[in-house]
Design a protein around this motif. Structure first.
Motif, short mmCIF file in Angstrom:
data_model
loop_
_atom_site.label_atom_id
_atom_site.label_comp_id
_atom_site.label_asym_id
_atom_site.label_seq_id
_atom_site.Cartn_x
_atom_site.Cartn_y
_atom_site.Cartn_z
N TYR A 67 0.84 -1.20 0.00
CA TYR A 67 0.00 0.00 0.00
C TYR A 67 0.88 1.25 0.00
CZ TYR A 67 1.08 -0.53 4.97
OH TYR A 67 1.73 -0.71 6.16
N HIS A 68 0.30 2.36 -0.44
CA HIS A 68 0.98 3.65 -0.42
C HIS A 68 0.98 4.15 1.03
CE1 HIS A 68 0.41 3.42 -4.71
NE2 HIS A 68 -0.91 3.46 -4.57
N ARG A 69 2.06 4.86 1.41
CA ARG A 69 2.20 5.34 2.79
C ARG A 69 2.37 6.85 2.81
NH1 ARG A 69 7.26 2.54 3.46
NH2 ARG A 69 7.01 2.38 1.24
N LEU A 70 1.50 7.49 3.51
CA LEU A 70 1.54 8.93 3.70
C LEU A 70 1.98 9.15 5.14
CD1 LEU A 70 0.91 11.66 2.37
CD2 LEU A 70 -1.45 11.39 3.14
N VAL A 71 3.27 9.47 5.31
CA VAL A 71 3.89 9.55 6.63
C VAL A 71 3.91 11.00 7.10
CG1 VAL A 71 5.99 9.06 7.93
CG2 VAL A 71 5.33 7.56 6.03
N PHE A 72 3.52 11.20 8.36
CA PHE A 72 3.60 12.55 8.92
C PHE A 72 4.46 12.54 10.18
CE2 PHE A 72 -0.18 10.67 10.74
CZ PHE A 72 -0.23 11.12 12.06
N ARG A 73 4.89 13.73 10.59
CA ARG A 73 5.83 13.87 11.72
C ARG A 73 5.16 13.53 13.05
NH1 ARG A 73 10.62 16.15 11.91
NH2 ARG A 73 10.18 17.15 13.89
N HIS A 74 5.84 12.69 13.77
CA HIS A 74 5.48 12.33 15.14
C HIS A 74 3.97 12.08 15.25
CE1 HIS A 74 9.62 13.15 16.04
NE2 HIS A 74 9.49 14.36 15.51
N ASP A 75 3.31 12.80 16.14
CA ASP A 75 1.85 12.66 16.24
C ASP A 75 1.20 14.02 16.00
OD1 ASP A 75 2.33 14.06 18.60
OD2 ASP A 75 0.87 12.92 19.75
N TYR A 76 1.81 14.83 15.18
CA TYR A 76 1.33 16.19 14.97
C TYR A 76 0.13 16.22 14.03
CZ TYR A 76 5.98 17.31 16.83
OH TYR A 76 7.10 17.38 17.60
N PHE A 77 -0.99 16.61 14.57
CA PHE A 77 -2.24 16.69 13.83
C PHE A 77 -2.07 17.60 12.61
CE2 PHE A 77 -6.72 17.84 13.21
CZ PHE A 77 -7.36 16.63 13.44
N SER A 78 -1.43 18.74 12.80
CA SER A 78 -1.22 19.68 11.68
C SER A 78 -0.35 19.07 10.60
CB SER A 78 -0.59 20.98 12.18
OG SER A 78 -1.48 21.68 13.02
N SER A 79 0.67 18.33 10.97
CA SER A 79 1.53 17.67 9.99
C SER A 79 0.72 16.67 9.17
CB SER A 79 2.71 16.97 10.67
OG SER A 79 3.49 16.24 9.75
N ALA A 80 -0.15 15.93 9.84
CA ALA A 80 -0.99 14.96 9.13
C ALA A 80 -1.89 15.68 8.13
CB ALA A 80 -1.83 14.16 10.12
N LEU A 81 -2.54 16.76 8.56
CA LEU A 81 -3.42 17.49 7.65
C LEU A 81 -2.65 18.07 6.47
CD1 LEU A 81 -5.84 19.36 10.09
CD2 LEU A 81 -6.29 17.29 8.74
N HIS A 82 -1.43 18.53 6.73
CA HIS A 82 -0.64 19.10 5.64
C HIS A 82 -0.26 18.03 4.62
CE1 HIS A 82 1.84 22.07 3.64
NE2 HIS A 82 2.76 21.11 3.51
N GLU A 83 0.20 16.89 5.09
CA GLU A 83 0.58 15.82 4.16
C GLU A 83 -0.64 15.29 3.41
OE1 GLU A 83 3.76 15.41 3.39
OE2 GLU A 83 3.93 17.04 4.85
N ILE A 84 -1.75 15.19 4.09
CA ILE A 84 -3.00 14.78 3.43
C ILE A 84 -3.34 15.77 2.32
CG2 ILE A 84 -5.49 14.57 3.73
CD1 ILE A 84 -4.87 13.43 6.57
N SER A 85 -3.13 17.04 2.58
CA SER A 85 -3.43 18.07 1.58
C SER A 85 -2.62 17.86 0.31
CB SER A 85 -3.19 19.47 2.15
OG SER A 85 -4.06 19.70 3.23
N HIS A 86 -1.33 17.60 0.47
CA HIS A 86 -0.49 17.30 -0.71
C HIS A 86 -1.04 16.10 -1.46
CE1 HIS A 86 2.93 20.04 -0.64
NE2 HIS A 86 2.96 19.95 0.68
N TRP A 87 -1.42 15.06 -0.72
CA TRP A 87 -1.93 13.83 -1.33
C TRP A 87 -3.24 14.08 -2.07
CZ3 TRP A 87 -6.35 10.90 -0.13
CH2 TRP A 87 -6.40 9.63 -0.72
N CYS A 88 -4.11 14.90 -1.50
CA CYS A 88 -5.40 15.19 -2.14
C CYS A 88 -5.24 15.94 -3.45
CB CYS A 88 -6.28 16.01 -1.19
SG CYS A 88 -6.98 15.08 0.18
#
Length: 186
Positions: free
Chosen positions: A50-71
């Protein structure tokens, strides 16, 4: 799921991972992975099916930012590590910062919208702490303008799906109201 010490892990981040996986693990073969040292996207390979979208530590903002790039990334970009984008690390020159800002307008606008949907505070990022060059006024305005544009025009499909799920799960604001994307709100 993700590794890490769940004792220190923001429970909202676990919830975000579950929402993302529910929406996209099956349909897009993509998983959201926490606890990375650096944010990065990896397409499926011999080691991972599967594809992996990895974000920093447990940072909610980092997850949303990486998700944004993916979207935003199209099918061809989602077959490349980090979507094939150029990235110059912290400490950029003024010219490198301008190039960074050009490619970050849409992801940061989308991150702002997803943050509103999740009831999470958005902070614009110049991502250049040691370079001493912050976000330009033109960049901040371009991010706000892009978010307002997506309020009137369809935003990327996967982003819209996720935003609706975030509103349902986190009770955030109606992310599609243009007045929410005024630079004075940052």
């Amino acid at each position: 799921m993700s590794s890490g010490n769940s004792e220190y892990f923001d429970p909202r981040t676990w919830q975000l991972i579950d929402i993302f996986d529910r929406l996209f693990a099956g349909s897009c073969n993509t998983r959201l992975i926490a606890m990375g040292d650096e944010p990065v996207y990896y397409p499926a390979d011999d080691a991972f099916a599967y594809h992996r979208l990895v974000f920093r530590h447990d940072y909610f903002s980092s997850a949303l930012h990486e998700i944004s790039h993916w979207c935003i990334a199209g099918p061809e970009r989602r077959e490349q590590v980090d979507f094939g984008y150029w990235y110059q690390p912290d400490g950029r020159t003024e010219a490198q910062q301008q190039a960074f800002e050009q490619v970050e307008v849409k992801p940061q606008a989308l991150e702002w919208m997803l943050s509103n949907a999740a009831g999470h505070r958005f902070r614009i990022s110049a991502d250049n702490l040691s370079g001493g060059i912050g976000a330009s006024e033109a960049f901040v305005e371009a991010v706000a303008q892009q978010a307002r544009y997506w309020c009137d025009m369809p935003m990327p499909t996967r982003a819209a799906q996720l935003a609706e799920a975030l509103v349902e799960s986190f009770g955030g604001t109606n992310y599609s109201q243009p007045h929410q994307y005024d630079v004075a709100r940052l």
